[in-house]
Design an enzyme around this catalytic site. Structure first.
Site, mmCIF file in Angstrom:
data_model
loop_
_atom_site.group_PDB
_atom_site.id
_atom_site.type_symbol
_atom_site.label_atom_id
_atom_site.label_comp_id
_atom_site.label_asym_id
_atom_site.label_seq_id
_atom_site.Cartn_x
_atom_site.Cartn_y
_atom_site.Cartn_z
ATOM 1 N N GLU A 178 50.622 78.297 35.794
ATOM 2 C CA GLU A 178 49.272 77.961 35.329
ATOM 3 C C GLU A 178 48.303 79.148 35.433
ATOM 4 O O GLU A 178 47.335 79.105 36.215
ATOM 5 C CB GLU A 178 48.763 76.738 36.106
ATOM 6 C CG GLU A 178 49.655 75.521 35.898
ATOM 7 C CD GLU A 178 49.168 74.269 36.620
ATOM 8 O OE1 GLU A 178 48.041 74.297 37.160
ATOM 9 O OE2 GLU A 178 49.910 73.267 36.644
ATOM 10 N N GLU A 286 56.424 70.722 34.669
ATOM 11 C CA GLU A 286 55.778 69.789 35.597
ATOM 12 C C GLU A 286 55.326 68.577 34.798
ATOM 13 O O GLU A 286 54.744 68.719 33.720
ATOM 14 C CB GLU A 286 54.566 70.405 36.302
ATOM 15 C CG GLU A 286 54.873 71.335 37.441
ATOM 16 C CD GLU A 286 53.610 71.737 38.191
ATOM 17 O OE1 GLU A 286 52.629 70.953 38.189
ATOM 18 O OE2 GLU A 286 53.605 72.839 38.766
#
Length: 518
Positions: A178, A286
């Site tokens: 991220e 995820e």
């Protein structure tokens, strides 16, 4: 008077019938080779974990093994393989890979492969002191990209020397976690692009067989992904896959999750696939029912109902081409509450992401995936609702061929809606017509997950939520986490090939019917 009383009784009967009509759903299942379709297991190929240092712990390893044994996970992904607490970097050109080797050797020993998230920045390379999470992963760019690239090359070459190119070429190397939005990356977009540049080239310098990709970003902002892919292709950098993180919003429907998040992701990737004549796959590295912890749904029946529901719903919306769909699989976050992003929490249930508690008690989400692994094969059959009362389409029913027995089939039922949206319980009648088997149904077993079944948090709360349960308490809690076979099922033979099965599905409930013909 007697006439008024009769009228009132008649009115009450009509109201009761209307109420029953509103809450009774009738479904038809047709088990026939001519009505069968592939059923793709997108959820069991990978699972997430806490940061890499935890993978050296005995309990973490035991809980992962439970997931492998009961669900069949093939890859595991975790943060921080390069964090200083793993100990690979003592200084520039002073490297020790022994703990990384121990982590990967253990994974391979239980038939799990590494999905390597390349993070975070070793302090010796870091340009700053900004960190993320309780374990203080350094999230700053390297102060010297050449030093970083040389280290990556040496590390990956070591992995190939240690485990062999045939093995390591089956792994995934994902550059960072991220990086857009400042949470896990303290640099600019351009600095992440540079990090990807040096990392990808270093990996490919070891062998072109190795797979590298990114950016492992959460929550689709099309311009973020477009900027990354534009940089990658414009500069002719190697990229073998796109990775992303996807978490539905509890205030929005699953349909909007698909249209607002999944579809834009696919559109951006397809833009570059078409422009450059490639076929980049996407891995959702995820994924869960929502983000972020703490959430009560991670601990109770909510996540179980979600998983059983989307196992079919995503077949229809994300995986219409099954394994040939652009998104290859979705990696559940995460395997257990041996997890340290916010520091360790000793409570058995604390709303963390794990499908097992910190002491290894399987939560309802674990049992849901276990049911899919035990009773769900790779073939589904035609299912349709006969009544017109699937309010908000919260109930889903699907039938699967049992992969382990020739005359065995399963019916999965889930009642789910996003947490903030309306949902109610229903009475269900399923009519199963088996055109594949001349034998009659000999046994029906039922498994339930809901507020009263296979839900260990209830037992824990009934003990006044002990922070440190003793062994006797843990045994009692664990007992309530088990899947219980219910043999007293309401069913009858309607005709020579059709049976009717009746049950109630509560809010966030799961029912699995195991049908055995003989």
């Amino acid at each position: 008077s007697k006439s008024i009383m009769l009228w009132l009784l008649s009115l009450a009967a009509c109201l009761l019938l209307n109420a029953n009509a509103d809450t009774l759903q009738e479904w038809k299942v047709s088990i026939s080779d001519s009505s069968s379709s592939p059923f793709y297991h997108f959820w069991d190929q990978s699972v997430g974990s806490g940061h890499a240092a935890l993978m050296l712990r005995e309990d973490w390893r035991a809980w992962l093994k439970q997931g492998v044994d009961h669900i069949g996970f093939q890859y595991v992904r975790g943060h921080g393989i390069l964090d200083d607490d793993v100990g690979s970097v003592n200084g520039i050109n002073d490297y020790s890979f022994i703990n990384i080797d121990k982590i990967y050797q253990h994974l391979l020993s239980i038939n799990v492969k590494p999905y390597v998230e390349i993070s975070f920045m070793p302090d010796a390379f870091a340009s700053g002191n900004a960190t993320i999470c309780h374990y203080k992963g350094n999230k700053t760019p390297p102060k010297d990209y050449n030093v970083w690239g040389n280290f990556i090359q040496q590390w990956v070459q070591h992995l190939v020397d240690q485990f062999g190119i045939d093995e390591v070429s089956t792994w995934y190397f994902e550059v960072w976690n991220e990086p857009f939005g400042k949470t896990f990356w303290d640099g600019t977009f351009q600095q992440y692009y540079e990090l990807y540049n040096y990392t990808a080239l270093a990996i490919k310098s070891v062998s072109d067989k190795l797979r590298v990709g990114g950016p492992a970003q959460c929550c689709v902002v099309p311009s973020w992904l477009d900027g990354f892919l534009n940089y990658t292709f414009t500069n002719a950098l190697p990229i073998d896959f796109v990775s992303w993180h996807s978490y539905p919003n509890t205030k929005a429907s699953l349909a909007s999750f698909v249209t607002d998040e999944i579809v834009p992701l696919q559109q951006v990737v397809q833009k570059y696939n078409t422009k450059y004549g490639v076929n980049l796959p996407v891995y959702i590295s995820e994924w869960s029912s929502t983000c972020c912890a703490p959430q009560s749904g991670y601990d109770d029946e909510y996540n179980a109902a979600y998983l059983i529901y989307v196992a079919m719903y995503f077949q229809q919306t994300i995986y219409p081409q099954q394994a040939d769909s652009m998104i290859k699989w979705m990696s559940y976050w995460s395997i257990s509450d041996v997890f340290e992003e916010g520091g360790f929490n000793s409570n058995e249930f604390n709303g963390l992401y794990g499908m097992q508690t910190i002491r290894g008690i399987p939560k309802p989400a674990f049992r849901a995936m276990q049911l899919l692994n035990t009773f769900g094969g790779n073939v589904s059959f035609e299912t349709s609702i006969m009544t017109q009362n699937n309010v908000n389409e919260t109930v889903i029913v699907y039938a699967l061929k049992n992969a382990n027995a020739a005359n065995r089939y399963s019916v999965f039922v889930a009642n789910f809606n996003s947490a903030a949206l309306p949902i109610q319980s229903f009475d269900i009648s399923v009519y199963v017509n088996n055109g594949n088997n001349a034998n009659k149904l000999s046994q029906v077993s039922m498994y339930r997950i809901d507020a009263e079944h296979t839900n260990p948090i209830v037992a824990w709360k009934n003990m006044s939520s002990p922070v440190y349960p003793n062994q006797k308490q843990l045994q009692s809690i664990n007992a309530t986490s088990q899947l219980v076979e219910i043999s007293n099922v309401d069913w009858k033979q309607v005709n020579s090939s059709t049976v009717q099965i009746n049950f109630n599905i509560p809010v966030y409930g799961v029912v699995v019917l195991d049908l055995q013909y003989s």
